[in-house]
Design a protein around this motif. Structure first.
Motif, short mmCIF file in Angstrom:
data_model
loop_
_atom_site.label_atom_id
_atom_site.label_comp_id
_atom_site.label_asym_id
_atom_site.label_seq_id
_atom_site.Cartn_x
_atom_site.Cartn_y
_atom_site.Cartn_z
N LEU B 101 0.84 -1.21 0.00
CA LEU B 101 0.00 0.00 0.00
C LEU B 101 0.87 1.25 0.00
N GLY B 102 1.83 1.28 0.92
CA GLY B 102 2.73 2.43 0.96
C GLY B 102 3.45 2.59 -0.35
N GLY B 103 3.91 1.48 -0.89
CA GLY B 103 4.66 1.52 -2.14
C GLY B 103 3.82 2.05 -3.28
N ILE B 104 2.56 1.62 -3.34
CA ILE B 104 1.69 2.07 -4.43
C ILE B 104 1.44 3.57 -4.30
N LEU B 105 1.11 3.99 -3.10
CA LEU B 105 0.83 5.43 -2.90
C LEU B 105 2.02 6.28 -3.33
N LEU B 106 3.18 5.95 -2.75
CA LEU B 106 4.37 6.75 -3.05
C LEU B 106 4.79 6.58 -4.50
N GLY B 107 4.73 5.36 -4.99
CA GLY B 107 5.20 5.07 -6.34
C GLY B 107 4.36 5.76 -7.39
N TYR B 112 3.74 9.67 -11.37
CA TYR B 112 2.82 10.46 -12.16
C TYR B 112 3.07 11.95 -12.04
N SER B 113 3.58 12.34 -10.89
CA SER B 113 3.92 13.76 -10.82
C SER B 113 5.30 13.87 -11.42
N ARG B 114 5.55 14.96 -12.07
CA ARG B 114 6.89 15.12 -12.60
C ARG B 114 7.60 16.19 -11.81
N GLY B 115 8.84 16.35 -12.12
CA GLY B 115 9.58 17.46 -11.53
C GLY B 115 9.78 17.32 -10.04
N ILE B 116 9.49 18.41 -9.35
CA ILE B 116 9.82 18.50 -7.92
C ILE B 116 9.26 17.33 -7.11
N ALA B 117 7.96 17.07 -7.26
CA ALA B 117 7.33 16.03 -6.45
C ALA B 117 8.03 14.70 -6.67
N ASP B 118 8.29 14.38 -7.92
CA ASP B 118 8.95 13.12 -8.23
C ASP B 118 10.32 13.09 -7.58
N ARG B 119 11.04 14.20 -7.72
CA ARG B 119 12.37 14.29 -7.13
C ARG B 119 12.32 14.06 -5.63
N GLY B 162 11.23 -0.33 -1.64
CA GLY B 162 11.42 -1.24 -2.76
C GLY B 162 10.18 -1.29 -3.63
N ALA B 163 9.03 -1.46 -2.99
CA ALA B 163 7.78 -1.55 -3.74
C ALA B 163 7.52 -0.23 -4.47
N ALA B 164 7.77 0.88 -3.79
CA ALA B 164 7.50 2.17 -4.41
C ALA B 164 8.38 2.37 -5.64
N ARG B 165 9.63 1.97 -5.53
CA ARG B 165 10.51 2.09 -6.68
C ARG B 165 9.98 1.32 -7.87
N LEU B 166 9.54 0.13 -7.57
CA LEU B 166 9.02 -0.73 -8.63
C LEU B 166 7.77 -0.10 -9.25
N VAL B 167 6.85 0.36 -8.39
CA VAL B 167 5.63 0.97 -8.91
C VAL B 167 6.00 2.17 -9.77
N ARG B 168 6.92 2.97 -9.26
CA ARG B 168 7.28 4.18 -10.01
C ARG B 168 7.80 3.81 -11.39
#
Ligand SMILES: Nc1ncnc2c1ncn2[C@@H]1O[C@H](COP(=O)(O)OP(=O)(O)OP(=O)(O)O)[C@@H](O)[C@H]1O
Ligand SMILES: Nc1ncnc2c1ncn2[C@@H]1O[C@H](COP(=O)(O)OP(=O)(O)OP(=O)(O)O)[C@@H](O)[C@H]1O
Ligand SMILES: [Mg+2]
Ligand SMILES: [Mg+2]
Lengths: 328, 288, 529, 568
Positions: B101-107, B112-119, B162-168
Motif C-alpha cells: 500500500l505504501g509503495g503504491i501510494l508513493l510510487g 505520475y507527478s513530474r519534476g519537484i514532487a517526483d524528485r 522497494g515496492a515504491a521504486r518498482l511501482v514508479r
C-alpha cells in the motif's frame, strides 16, 4: 515488464546533464541531501524512543544522586532543547564529527572504522562467494537439461527460505563441532571467515543465481544468439562470452539493493559467529540507546549506499554501452 | 534475512510458457491452503494449549502423545507449531500489505507527478533504501514497543521503498505506452486515464513481486526474533521458537527442527506459487 | 558459606604445571574496559587478572592486604590511612606509590559518570611516599569493599595522565595495571589475549601461590552464542567456557568436561511486587501470590535442580558472614489452599469462565514488566513463562511485558506495573538491602533499582545502619530485620540462588571465583599435560 | 581482403559443377504443434548460385533455412530423405560437429538484423568471432576484420569496428552482420530477410552486395517475403505457403507466368503495381454507413500545417526533427508523407495529433487553431482526429478485450450504454470482422485482425481525419492488401481524410492523392502524387524511386508506365 524491474534504477536528476562536472556536482548534492535526511529521520526516530539515554549513561552507578544526573546530562548536552540538540548534531556532522559513544566513551567514527574491517571482510567475501557460485550455477544450468535446472532451482529456493541464523547454527554444528574443519567463531584469519561468509552468501546465491539464470535464459532467446551459434561458437563460449554479460546488469542492480540487507545479515551472523563488526555494534547500540553510535551507523550506511550507487551507475555504461546514450 | 529481503526480480524464460500449474506448484498451493486453514483455526487440529507449560514433561522426544515432542517448558511443540502458522502467515501477509500500500501510494505519486514532487519522493525512497533494514526495523520496534504488531509494521515499512521504486518505474513505463496516449487522444481527462489505464497496468508486476515478498518478510521476522526484537515470548511464532530452541539443539533437536521446517516449507510454497503466478502474468502479456 | 567450587574435587593432589595457553570463551565482550565506568561483573573476571586492588577480599568476606600493606580507619569512619607496598611496578615499568594511588582514587572527583562516584570520597592526600590518607564526606561501610574489587582498577599513573578516560574505556591495551597478566593483543569484538607478567611477585595472601602466574597466555574469546561455546568446549576448541545453562550441564559433562558451579552473593533472583497499586496494594493478595508459586518444582524443571531455592532477599554467602538470616528458611512456601483462602478473604472470590479470579467485575490481572536483555541470562525467560502459566491455577492472569534495558527503568517509574524481576550480585550486604529502599526508587532519579517502588520506613531506617555503621554486627542485625520485614509484608519473592556455571576441560586446574561468585583472576589456574 | 578473393575464386572452379547443399524431403516439426512447420521441401544449391525462398510470414522460410545449420529452433524435429552439405550428412551431425559446419561451411545472416549482433560487444569483436580460430596475431585479426568490413561496403571500417551495434545505422548493422557471416569464408551464405526494415536506398545497396558475393562463388540462400526483392538476384525461386513449396522456378517464368493461385495472389498484392482505386485483395469491398456529425465541414482543408519546427535535445546540442515543414490535407483525400528513416515523419504525425507541441509553426484543424492550445481546450475536439499506428497491439490496454477497447472509444461520443454494443458490432462489421471477436483480447487476434480493430476503434469517434503512421509496415503483403483496401473503401464512403505515413513508396503511391517527400526534417518535394512520384523534380525523390525494387518489366501489363491513367 521484467526489464523494468531489473533495469538500472532510474535516477531523476543527474542523467539529464551532459559533461561530468555538473554530473559530479549533482551527485554530491544528492549525497548530501540523502545523508542529511538519513540523519534527520534517525534523529527524530531516536528521540521518539521511550527511555532516557541518561539511564543507560548512568547504568549501574550505585546511588547516583540527582546532581550527578544533571552533571552528566550537561556533559552530553542532553539538558538542551531537542531542536538545539539537533542543530548541534548537524553542525557536528558537517565537521565530519559523528560524536562520542555513550557506552564506549570513544569517538563514533573511531568505533565505526575499527569495526568496519570485520564487516567489509565478511560481506565482501560473502558477495564474492555468492557471485562465483551464482555465476557457476547459472552458466551450468541456464537453458540446459531439466534435471540440472530443477536441482539448481531447488537449491535456490531452499537458500532463500532458511533463516540465516539457523543455517549458521547448523553449519557450525556440522563443520566445526561434529567435523572440526573450520573454527566456529572469532576473527582469526581466513579459516574463521569461511562459515560466516558461506552462511551470509547462501541466500545471496539463491537470489543472484535466480536472477542471473532467468536473465540468461531470456537472453538466450534473443536473435543475436542464433547469429553467434551460426558462427560455429560453442554453447559454453556463447554463455560465458556473450550471454553472461547481459545478465550482469540486473545482477549488479540487485547487488546494490542487497547492500542494506547485507548489513542486516552481518548483524545476525556477527553475533552468531562472534565476529567483530558494524552490524553487531549497530544492533547493540539500539538496545543500549547509544544514540550517537546509532546515528553514526545510519549516516555511515547512507554514505556507503550513496557511494556504491554512484559507482554502480558509473559501471553500468561500461557493461552496457547503450546506457551511455540514455545517460545523456 | 539478508539477500532474500529483496524479492528476486525474476525475468522469464520464454521457453516456459506457464499455463496450468504443474504438480510442484499445485503441491505448494495445497501446502499454503493447509497452512492457511491451520493458521485460522489451529484448535481444530490439536487439543494442547500452546502456552500451557508443564515443566514436568519438558524436552520429551516426539511420541504418540506429543507428535513433535515437547519443548524446554514441556509445551507441546506440535500445538505451538500449528498455532504459530497464524502468526507467521499474518506477519508475512500484513507486512507485505503495508509495504504494498505504501509503495503504491508513493510510487504512483512519484511516477505520475513530474519534476519537484517526483524528485522529492524519489529522494525519500533513496533515503529509506539507504537505511539498513535491520536498523530501521530495530528503531521502529523500539519506538513502537515490542510485540507482534510492531514487528509487522517494522517489516512492512521496510518494504515500502522497494515496492515504491518498482511501482514508479512501472508507472513511468505505462504512461509512456501508446495505449495511454491513445486514451488521451480520445479526449479522456487525465484522472480518468490514470485511474483506468495507468494504475491498473502498473500494479501487475508489483502484486506478483509482493507474493514473493511474503516469504521474505517471514524470514526477516525470524531474524528479528533471533536479535531479540521479534515476537514476545511465549508467543508461538516460528522465528521466536527457532531462536529459543537453538540452545537445546543437541539436547532436543526436535524443538528447533519443526519450526525451522515449517518456515522453510512456508517460504518455499509462497515462492513457488508466487513465481508461477509471475511467470503466468508475464507470459500472458508477452506471449505470441 | 564456602567459596570452593562445589562440584569439582580439589585438584591439590597434583603439582601445578607451568606454561601453556588457556582458551576461554566469555559470554560477552565488556562494553567498556574501564572498571570505573560500568561496574560489570564480567569485566571484573578479566580485569582481576590485569589489575591488583588496594585490598583483597578473602572467601570468608574479610579483607586482606593487597597493594595496601595495612590500613587504619578513624573512629568517625571518615578518614582512612593506607600504608602501601613499595615493591610493586606496573606493566609499563613505572613504580606504584601513593601518588599513583591518589591519581586513581581521585578519579571520581574529576570525571563524570563514574560508577565509583557514590563512594563519597571528599579528598585524598599523599602523606608519605607510600602512605595515602583518604577522607570521606560521610561514613561508608562499603568503602573498603569498593577498593577490593576491580571496579576500582589501579592504573599506571602514566596511562592516567597520558590518556583520556574515553581511551581507557575503549582500548584494553591501555589497561596497564600491576596484575599477574598483561594485555598482549586485542581484537575488538573478538578476543583479548593476556600474557604472563614475569615480574609478578606481590600476590595477596588470598591467592593460592606466590610468584608469576602459571599460564603463559590466556586467550579470551567473546562468544555470545551458548551452543557455540558448548560446541567449542566439547570439540576441544576451547579449554574453558563461561555461562553453561543448567540444562546443558549433562551435555558438557557427557563430553568428558568438568562443570564448576559457584553460588553468587548479593540478592537472589527475586520478584518485586508493586505494593502501590491494585491488586498488590493488598498484603493478602501479595502473600497469596507468593504462596501460589510452586518454586521448588519450577526450579527443578526449568533448571533441572541445578539452582537451589533462595529463602530471603540476601544470599547465604553475602559478606559479612552472618548477614543471611537462616531462620527464615522454610518459613514460607507453596501452599495453594492458603493462597486460595487469602484471595477469598481479599474479596477475589469469584472465578470467571477462563478460570481467573474476579473482583468487582475485574480480573485478577498482573502485569509483569521485564528487561528483555537480562531475561536472557539463566533462562529466566523460561522460568518467567513457567511461573506465569502456573499461576493460572490460583486464578492469577499474568501477562509478561518486555522492555529493553534503556527504557525499563523509565517504564517502572510510571508505577503502572504490578511485578518486576531482578537480581544484584555484589559481595556486600548493603547491596541486598538497597533495592528495597526509597533512595533507590526510580521515581526519585538515582539508580532506580527499587522495582517494587517500595517506600517502607522500617527498611529505610535499617538501611542507614547497613550503609554507614562500621560495626559488622550492627549491619548484620539491620540486614536481618530487612529480610524478615520483606518476607512478612510480601514485598518480594526470592526465587533462586544464581550461580556462575563454568565448563572446563579436565586439564584445567586451579580455577578460582571471586567473592561475588564470578570467575576470578587466572593467576592460580594451570593446565595439565 | 585479397586473401578472401583468392580463396573464393579457387573454390569456385572446383565446386561449380556439383551442388554444395542438397535437400530432399525436408520436414520440420515442433513439439506441441499439430502441423509440421516445414513439409517435404527439396532444393539444391551450387556455388555461385542463388536460391530464394519466398512466402508469407510463418510459411516456414526461416525454419527451412536454419535447418541447414542445426538451428531450426528449440525442440525442432528435423527429418529429411537427404540433407547434405558437401559430403556431410547433416542429419547425422550432433553437438560439436556443427561447429565445423557453422561459420566456416555455411554462414547465416539472421533475420532481424537490427538485433542480431550482440549489443554489448564491439562490432569488430563480433566480426572477429566469425573468423573462428584464425591463425595470426591480434593485429592480423584486426586487419582481417577491417578488410571484411570494407568488403561489405562499410565506410571507415577501422572506426566502425570499435563502435557498438547501437551506434550504427540499420544499413551499417546489416552489413556488419553480413561481414561476420562471411568472415569464416563459408561456401554457402544464408541471408534471411536481409533487407526488411531497411530504407529502399539501403536495401538496394545490400542486394548489390549479395549479388557481388554470388558472383565470387558463394552459394546464396535468400529468404524474403518480398517477391520484388528476390527477383533481381535469384536464380531459382521457391514459393512457400504453410510449410510447403507450392511453386518453384526461374524468376522470369515464375514472376510473369505464375501457375499457382497463391503465387498470383502474392504478386497481385504488391501495391506498387496498382494505381489508386484498384483493389489489392480478392475480398469484396466493405460498405460503411455514413454517419456524419452534425454541421458540415467548415473549411475546405481538413488539416493545415504551416512552418512547423521541432527540435529535440541531444548530447551535442539539438536534433532538428522538423525544419519549416508545411503541408495541407484536403478534405476527403489522402496525403502521403514519405522519406527515409529519421526524416521527421513520425514527429510531424505526433504534432498533428496534438501529442507533441511544435517549437514553431501552427496546425489548423478544420480551419480552427489546433496547436498551441491548452489540453483542456483541445479535449473536446480530439475525437475529430484519430490515429492508427504501426503497432496496434501496444495501443490497446493489455487488460481490455475488444468490447472494452471499442466501448471506451464509443463512450466518448456520448452513445448511451445500451446502444454501445450494437455500435461496436457495427464498427466491427465495417472493418470486416465478426462480432465474436468482441470477447477476445488483442493478443488472441492475428496481426491483420488487430489492425482492423485499431481502425474500428479510430472510427468509433466519427473522426474527420485519420493519421496513419506506417499502418501496414508490419503486415504481410496479403494482409497489407486487405487493410489498404479497407482504408480506401472507408475514404470513398465516409469521406474521411487520411494522413498516411510510410517509407514504402509503393504503398503511398497506391493510396495517396498528394505526396510530401521529406528528408532530414525538411520537405524536399510536395505535390499531387501522380506528378511527384511519376516525374520527380528533385534528385532525392528520384533516388528514392529508383531504389524501389521492382519485378523486371518484361510483361507490359505489369509495367507501371503502361497502366492506363485513372482519375481520383
Ligand atoms: N522455435 C520454434 N518453436 C515452435 N514453433 C516455431 C519455432 N520457430 C518457428 N516456429 C513456427 O514455425 C512456423 C514457420 O516459422 P518461420 O520462422 O520459418 O516462418 P517465416 O516464413 O520465416 O516467417 P517470417 O516471414 O515471419 O520470418 C511458424 O508457424 C512458426 O510459428
Ligand atoms: N523523443 C525524441 N528525443 C530525441 N530525438 C528524437 C525523439 N523523437 C525523434 N527524435 C529524432 O528526431 C528525428 C526524426 O524522428 P522521426 O521519428 O520523426 O523520424 P521518422 O521519419 O518517423 O523515422 P522512421 O521512419 O524511422 O520512423 C530523428 O533523428 C530522431 O532520432
Ligand atoms: Mg523468417
Ligand atoms: Mg516513424
Amino acid at each position: 515488464m521484467t526489464a523494468a524491474i531489473v533495469a538500472p534504477a532510474g535516477r531523476v536528476g543527474p542523467l539529464r546533464f551532459a559533461g561530468w562536472l555538473p554530473f559530479a556536482l549533482h551527485r554530491v548534492l544528492d549525497a548530501v541531501l540523502v545523508l542529511w535526511a538519513a540523519a534527520t529521520i534517525a534523529f527524530i526516530a531516536l528521540k521518539l524512543i521511550p527511555g532516557d539515554p541518561l539511564d543507560s549513561l548512568l547504568a549501574g552507578v550505585l546511588d547516583a544522586p540527582p546532581e550527578l544526573r544533571a552533571q552528566v546530562a550537561a556533559h552530553y548536552g542532553l539538558d538542551q532543547p531537542v531542536f538545539v540538540q539537533y542543530l548541534n548534531y548537524l553542525a557536528q556532522l558537517a565537521r565530519g564529527d559523528l560524536g562520542t559513544s555513550y557506552q564506549r566513551a570513544a569517538p563514533v567514527s573511531e568505533i565505526i572504522f575499527s569495526e568496519l574491517g570485520g564487516t567489509v571482510e565478511l560481506t565482501v567475501t560473502a558477495l564474492a562467494i555468492a557471485g562465483a557460485v551464482a555465476i557457476g550455477l547459472a552458466l551450468l544450468t541456464s537453458g540446459r537439461n531439466r534435471a540440472a535446472r530443477w536441482a539448481a532451482q531447488a537449491i535456490e529456493l531452499v537458500a532463500i527460505s532458511v533463516p540465516s541464523f539457523w543455517l549458521g547454527i547448523l553449519l557450525m554444528n556440522l563443520l566445526s563441532f561434529t567435523f572440526p574443519v573450520f573454527p566456529a567463531f572469532g576473527a582469526n584469519g581466513p579459516a574463521s571467515l569461511v562459515l560466516p561468509a558461506v552462511t551470509l552468501a547462501f541466500p545471496l546465491i539463491g537470489v543472484l543465481s535466480q536472477v542471473l539464470r532467468e536473465r540468461m535464459e531470456y537472453t538466450l532467446h534473443e536473435p543475436f544468439v542464433t547469429t553467434v551459434l551460426a558462427r560455429g561458437v560453442s554453447e559454453g563460449t556463447l554463455r560465458s562470452r556473450h550471454v553472461l554479460r547481459h545478465a550482469a546488469i540486473p545482477a549488479l542492480t540487485l547487488s546494490t539493493l542487497i547492500l542494506g540487507s547485507l548489513l542486516s545479515g552481518a548483524a545476525v551472523l556477527e553475533t552468531l559467529f562472534a565476529r567483530p563488526g558494524l552490524g553487531r555494534i549497530a544492533v547493540a547500540a539500539v538496545a543500549d540507546r547509544d544514540i550517537p553510535v546509532v546515528l553514526g551507523t545510519v549516516v555511515f550506511a547512507a554514505l556507503v549506499f550513496v557511494v556504491v550507487n554512484t559507482l554502480v551507475d558509473l559501471v553500468y555504461p561500461l557493461l552496457d554501452p547503450r546506457l551511455r546514450e540514455a545517460r545523456r | 534475512m539478508t539477500a532474500s529481503a529483496i524479492a528476486a526480480p525474476v525475468g522469464t524464460s520464454a521457453s516456459r510458457r506457464a499455463g496450468l500449474p504443474g504438480p510442484g506448484v499445485l503441491l505448494a498451493m495445497a501446502v499454503l491452503a493447509a497452512l492457511l486453514v491451520v493458521g485460522i483455526a489451529p484448535g481444530l487440529f490439536t487439543g494442547y494449549d500452546p502456552l500451557q507449560a508443564s515443566p514436568a514433561s519438558a524436552l520429551q522426544a516426539p511420541s504418540a502423545v506429543h507428535l513433535f515432542g515437547t519443548d524446554q517448558l514441556g509445551r507441546d511443540v506440535f500445538s505451538r507449531v500449528l498455532h504459530g502458522a497464524g502468526y507467521s502467515l499474518s506477519l508475512g501477509l500484513f507486512a507485505t500489505a503495508i509495504g504494498l500500500l505504501g509503495g503504491i501510494l508513493l510510487g504512483v505519486a512519484a511516477g505520475y507527478s513530474r519534476g519537484i514532487a517526483d524528485r522529492v519522493i524519489s529522494r525519500l525512497l533513496d533515503i529509506l533504501l539507504a537505511f539498513p533494514e535491520v536498523l530501521l526495523a530495530l528503531i521502529l520496534i523500539t519506538v513502537l514497543g515490542p510485540g507482534m504488531s510492531s514487528v509487522i509494521w517494522a517489516v512492512g515499512i521496510g518494504r515500502i521503498p522497494g515496492a515504491a521504486r518498482l511501482v514508479r518505474s512501472q508507472v513511468l513505463q505505462v504512461r509512456r505506452s501508446s495505449y495511454v496516449s491513445s486514451a488521451t487522444g480520445l479526449g479522456l481527462p487525465p484522472l480518468t486515464v490514470i485511474a483506468r489505464h495507468v494504475v491498473p497496468n502498473s500494479l501487475g508486476p508489483v502484486l506478483v513481486n509482493s507474493v514473493l515478498g511474503v516469504g521474505v518478510c517471514i524470514i526477516f521476522g525470524a531474524s528479528l526474533s533471533f536479535l531479540g526484537l521479534g515476537a514476545v515470548p511465549p508467543t508461538p511464532e516460528w522465528g521466536l521458537m527457532l531462536s529459543e530452541a537453538r540452545q537445546y539443539l543437541s539436547l532436543a533437536p526436535w524443538i528447533s527442527i519443526w519450526p525451522g521446517l515449517f518456515i522453510t516449507l512456508t517460504v518455499v510454497s509462497v515462492t513457488v506459487t508466487g513465481r508461477w503466478w509471475q511467470q503466468r502474468a508475464i507470459s500472458r502479456r508477452s506471449s505470441l | 558459606a564456602s567459596a570452593a567450587p562445589s562440584s569439582k574435587p580439589a585438584s591439590s593432589a597434583e603439582e601445578p604445571v607451568e606454561g601453556g595457553t588457556l582458551t576461554y570463551l566469555a559470554n560477552t565482550e565488556p562494553g567498556t574496559w574501564d572498571g570505573q565506568k560500568v561496574p560489570s561483573l564480567n569485566l571484573n573476571s578479566l580485569n582481576s587478572s590485569i589489575f591488583d586492588t588496594v585490598v583483597a577480599q578473602a572467601s570468608d568476606g574479610t579483607y586482606k592486604p593487597d597493594l595496601a600493606k595495612s590500613w587504619k580507619v578513624s573512629d568517625d569512619g571518615l578518614v582512612y590511612t593506607f600504608e602501601l607496598r613499595d615493591d610493586v611496578t606496573f606493566h609499563d615499568g613505572t613504580p606504584f606509590d601513593a601518588a599513583v594511588l591518589k591519581q586513581n582514587l581521585d578519579r571520581p572527583l574529576n570525571e563524570v559518570g563514574l560508577a565509583t562516584a557514590g563512594n563519597a570520597i571528599a579528598s585524598t592526600e599523599v602523606t608519605g611516599e607510600y602512605e595515602l590518607t583518604v577522607t570521606l564526606s560521610r561514613p561508608n561501610a562499603a568503602f573498603i569493599h569498593a577498593l577490593s574489587t576491580p571496579h576500582w582498577p589501579i592504573y599506571s599513573g602514566k596511562v592516567l595522565s597520558e590518556h583520556t578516560p574515553a581511551e581507557l574505556g575503549a582500548d584494553p591495551t591501555l589497561s596497564i595495571g600491576t596484575g599477574p597478566f598483561r594485555v598482549k593483543e586485542y581484537v575488538k569484538g573478538s578476543k583479548l589475549v593476556l600474557e604472563r607478567n614475569p615480574d609478578y611477585a606481590w600476590a595477596p595472601e588470598t591467592a593460592a601461590h606466590q610468584g608469576p602466574a602459571y599460564l603463559d597466555e590466556v586467550v579470551v574469546q567473546f562468544v555470545p552464542e551458548t551452543q557455540a561455546r558448548i560446541g567449542a568446549l566439547n570439540s576441544k576448541q576451547a579449554d574453558a567456557i563461561d555461562q553453561v545453562p543448567p540444562l546443558n550441564i549433562p551435555e558438557v559433562e557427557g563430553a568428558g568436561n568438568v562443570v564448576l558451579q559457584k553460588d553468587n552473593t548479593g540478592t537472589p533472583y527475586y520478584l518485586a511486587l508493586n505494593a502501590n497499586i491494585a491488586p498488590f496494594d493488598d498484603r493478602n493478595v501479595r502473600l497469596a501470590f507468593r504462596d501460589a508459586i510452586d518454586i521448588d518444582s519450577l526450579l527443578k524443571s526449568v533448571y533441572g535442580g541445578v539452582y537451589s531455592r533462595a529463602w530471603t532477599t540476601t544470599l547465604p554467602d553475602t559478606p559479612p558472614v552472618g548477614a543471611y538470616d537462616e531462620s527464615l528458611e522454610k518459613s514460607w512456601g507453596y501452599d495453594l489452599d492458603k493462597a486460595q483462602k487469602l484471595l477469598d478473604e481479599a474479596g477475589w472470590d469469584e472465578v470467571d469462565a477462563d478460570g481467573y479470579r474476579v473482583k468487582d467485575g475485574k480480573r485478577l490481572h498482573i502485569d509483569w514488566y521485564y528487561d528483555s536483555l537480562y531475561v536472557q541470562t539463566d533462562q529466566r525467560q523460561q522460568l518467567g513463562e513457567a511461573i506465569a502459566s502456573s499461576l493460572k491455577e490460583a486464578g492469577f492472569e499474568v501477562e509478561r511485558i518486555p522492555f529493553d534495558t534503556a527504557s525499563f527503568t523509565a517504564a517502572i517509574a510510571k508505577n503502572e506495573h504490578n511485578l518486576a524481576d531482578a537480581s544484584r550480585g555484589y559481595a556486600d550486604v548493603g547491596t541486598s538491602v538497597s533495592p528495597f529502599t526509597s533512595s533507590a526508587d526510580p521515581r526519585k532519579g538515582g539508580n532506580g533499582i527499587n522495582y517494587g517502588l517500595l517506600n517502607d520506613d522500617v527498611i529505610d531506617a535499617q538501611y542507614v545502619t547497613v550503609q554507614t555503621d562500621s560495626d559488622p554486627d550492627a549491619r548484620i542485625e539491620a540486614a536481618k530485620v530487612v529480610q524478615a520485614r520483606i518476607l512478612d509484608e510480601g514485598y518480594a519473592i526470592p526465587l533462586y540462588i544464581p550461580q556462575k556455571i563454568v565448563g572446563t576441560s579436565p586439564s584445567v586446574h586451579g580455577w578460582t571465583f571471586d567473592a561475588v561468585g564470578y570467575t576470578d583472576s587466572f593467576y592460580d589456574a594451570w593446565l595439565s599435560e | 581482403m585479397s586473401t578472401i578473393q583468392v580463396q573464393e575464386i579457387a573454390r569456385d572452379t572446383d565446386a561449380a559443377a556439383a551442388p554444395i547443399v542438397s535437400v530432399r524431403g525436408l520436414s520440420v516439426a515442433f513439439p506441441g504443434r499439430e502441423r509440421d512447420a516445414v513439409r517435404d521441401v527439396s532444393f539444391e544449391l551450387a556455388a555461385g548460385r542463388c536460391v530464394a525462398l519466398v512466402g508469407e510470414s510463418g510459411s516456414g522460410k526461416s525454419v527451412t533455412a536454419r535447418s541447414l545449420l542445426g538451428l531450426a529452433g528449440r525442440g525442432a524435429q528435423v527429418t529429411a530423405d537427404e540433407l547434405r552439405f558437401g559430403s556431410t550428412d547433416l542429419t547425422r551431425v550432433r553437438g560439436r560437429g556443427w561447429a565445423r559446419i557453422r561459420g566456416a561451411g555455411i554462414g547465416l545472416v539472421h533475420q532481424d538484423a537490427l538485433v542480431s549482433l550482440d549489443p554489448l560487444r564491439r562490432v569488430g569483436a563480433e566480426v572477429a568471432e566469425g573468423l573462428g580460430r584464425f591463425p595470426g596475431s591480434r593485429d592480423d585479426r584486426a586487419a582481417q576484420v577491417e578488410a571484411l568490413l570494407r568488403r561489405v561496403g562499410v565506410p571507415e571500417p577501422r572506426v566502425r569496428a570499435r563502435q557498438r551495434p547501437h551506434e550504427l545505422s540499420g544499413g551499417l548493422r546489416q552489413r556488419a552482420l553480413i561481414a561476420s557471416a562471411i568472415a569464416g569464408t563459408p561456401r554457402i551464405l544464408i541471408a534471411d530477410e536481409p533487407t526488411t526494415a531497411l530504407d529502399v536506398t539501403v536495401q538496394a545497396q545490400i542486394l548489390d552486395l549479395l549479388d557481388a558475393l554470388k558472383r565470387t562463388g558463394t552459394g546464396i540462400l535468400l529468404v524474403s517475403h518480398d517477391l520484388a526483392v528476390v527477383s533481381s538476384i535469384a536464380d531459382e525461386i521457391l514459393v512457400m505457403n504453410a510449410g510447403e513449396v507450392v511453386e518453384r522456378g526461374a524468376p522470369s517464368t515464375l514472376l510473369h507466368a505464375p501457375r499457382h493461385p497463391y503465387t498470383r495472389r502474392l504478386l497481385d498484392a504488391i501495391p506498387a503495381e496498382h494505381r489508386r482505386g484498384t483493389r489489392l485483395s480478392d475480398a469484396p469491398p466493405t460498405t460503411f454507413d455514413a454517419r456524419r456529425r452534425a454541421g458540415g465541414p467548415s473549411s475546405e482543408n481538413a488539416l493545415e500545417a504551416r512552418g512547423l519546427h521541432k527540435s529535440y535535445r541531444a548530447p551535442g546540442g539539438a536534433i532538428t526533427a522538423l525544419d519549416d515543414v508545411s503541408f495541407t490535407l484536403r478534405r476527403g483525400t489522402t496525403l502521403g508523407i514519405v522519406g527515409e528513416s529519421g526524416s521527421g515523419k513520425s514527429t510531424a504525425a505526433q504534432i498533428v495529433l496534438g501529442a507533441l507541441e511544435p517549437d514553431g509553426g501552427t496546425v489548423e484543424l478544420d480551419g480552427a487553431r489546433w496547436s498551441g492550445l491548452r489540453e483542456r481546450d483541445r479535449r473536446a475536439r480530439r475525437p475529430l482526429i484519430q490515429s492508427i499506428s504501426q503497432d496496434p497491439l501496444s495501443s490497446f490496454d493489455p487488460r481490455y478485450d475488444v468490447s472494452a477497447i471499442l466501448g471506451e472509444a464509443i463512450a466518448t461520443t456520448g452513445t448511451p450504454r445500451s446502444a454501445r454494443r450494437a455500435r461496436a458490432e457495427e464498427l466491427l462489421r465495417q472493418v470486416g470482422l465478426d462480432a465474436d471477436v468482441l470477447a477476445r483480447r488483442p493478443l488472441e487476434l492475428s496481426g491483420g485482425q488487430r489492425q482492423r480493430v485499431a481502425i474500428a476503434k479510430a472510427l468509433a469517434t466519427d473522426p474527420e481525419i485519420l493519421v496513419c503512421d506506417e499502418p501496414v509496415s508490419a503486415l504481410d503483403v496479403s494482409v497489407q492488401a486487405q487493410v489498404l483496401d479497407l482504408l480506401q473503401d472507408l475514404q470513398a464512403q465516409l469521406g474521411v481524410s487520411l494522413l498516411f505515413i510510410s517509407h514504402d513508396l509503393g504503398v503511398v503511391r497506391h493510396l495517396a492523392h498528394d505526396v510530401v517527400v521529406m528528408k532530414d526534417g525538411r520537405v524536399v518535394e510536395a505535390g499531387p502524387a501522380d506528378i511527384v512520384l511519376a516525374d520527380p523534380a528533385q534528385t532525392y525523390t528520384r533516388e528514392l524511386l529508383a531504389a524501389v525494387p521492382r519485378i523486371a518489366p518484361t510483361d507490359p501489363l505489369h509495367d507501371p508506365q503502361h497502366t492506363p491513367e485513372e482519375t481520383p
